[in-house]
Write a protein that holds these residues in place. Sequence first.
Motif, PDB file in Angstrom:
ATOM      1  N   VAL A  34       0.834  -1.208   0.000  1.00 42.72           N
ATOM      2  CA  VAL A  34       0.000   0.000   0.000  1.00 42.72           C
ATOM      3  C   VAL A  34       0.862   1.249   0.000  1.00 42.72           C
ATOM      4  O   VAL A  34       0.564   2.242  -0.670  1.00 42.72           O
ATOM      5  N   THR A  35       1.965   1.221   0.749  1.00 44.19           N
ATOM      6  CA  THR A  35       2.784   2.417   0.942  1.00 44.19           C
ATOM      7  C   THR A  35       3.593   2.780  -0.295  1.00 44.19           C
ATOM      8  O   THR A  35       3.612   3.950  -0.714  1.00 44.19           O
ATOM      9  N   MET A  36       4.277   1.826  -0.893  1.00 45.28           N
ATOM     10  CA  MET A  36       5.199   2.143  -1.991  1.00 45.28           C
ATOM     11  C   MET A  36       4.520   2.816  -3.181  1.00 45.28           C
ATOM     12  O   MET A  36       4.984   3.859  -3.643  1.00 45.28           O
ATOM     13  N   PRO A  37       3.421   2.277  -3.717  1.00 43.91           N
ATOM     14  CA  PRO A  37       2.816   2.942  -4.879  1.00 43.91           C
ATOM     15  C   PRO A  37       2.225   4.314  -4.551  1.00 43.91           C
ATOM     16  O   PRO A  37       2.205   5.196  -5.405  1.00 43.91           O
ATOM     17  N   THR A  38       1.726   4.482  -3.337  1.00 38.70           N
ATOM     18  CA  THR A  38       1.079   5.747  -2.999  1.00 38.70           C
ATOM     19  C   THR A  38       2.069   6.817  -2.559  1.00 38.70           C
ATOM     20  O   THR A  38       1.715   7.995  -2.527  1.00 38.70           O
ATOM     21  N   SER A  39       3.297   6.429  -2.227  1.00 43.64           N
ATOM     22  CA  SER A  39       4.241   7.408  -1.697  1.00 43.64           C
ATOM     23  C   SER A  39       4.555   8.496  -2.722  1.00 43.64           C
ATOM     24  O   SER A  39       4.614   9.683  -2.378  1.00 43.64           O
ATOM     25  N   MET A  40       4.751   8.121  -3.977  1.00 48.15           N
ATOM     26  CA  MET A  40       5.031   9.130  -4.992  1.00 48.15           C
ATOM     27  C   MET A  40       3.823  10.032  -5.240  1.00 48.15           C
ATOM     28  O   MET A  40       3.979  11.227  -5.485  1.00 48.15           O
TER      29      MET A  40
END
Length: 198
Positions: A8-14
Amino acid sequence: MQGVGAAVTMPTSMALVRQAFPDPARRARAVGVWAMGGAVAAAAGPVLGGVLSLASWRMIFWINLPVGILTLLLLSRTQHSPTRQAPFDWIGQITAILAMGGLTFGAIEAGDAGFTAPQVLASLGVAVAALAAFVTAQAKVVHPMVPLTLFRSPIVVVATGIGFAFMVGFYELPYLFSLYFQQQHGLSALGAGSRSCR
């Protein structure tokens, strides 16, 4: 749960960086900090894991707990991002999960059972069929999970290819080196972690 959190975190971080920094110059600096953090974490992870494993290998999972709590506390202080109502792409989600799950299971089992094993062939067959269903669904649904029109842009295609090569080449090497140093050279987790980040 940690795997779900990372997914969940990696794709939404950008997307969060883009939302938080509308000014292009500040956004470029923020992306640089984001990339530097990922690079430092990838390089320091094997060594830190080796140090933690001196106490217990389970510590490599517990170290993420305070980091996750701190992240949630920091996120609670930020403004909510604007939302757009759109129907959930159930077909896209299910077929993507089947495709990635089948490919991952097949690749893992192939290392032990061989590529001609029935369970490997079946899982890879599921992956191919699910990928075909995913692409077909993304072309037909009104609100696709991955709009195929994105890939009409050469910039998106090149950036996606470079990003994939970078992720495979950079983030997988410390993991593979750690296994190589421990299984082939008999090093401890700390020794393997120290060598794999050089």
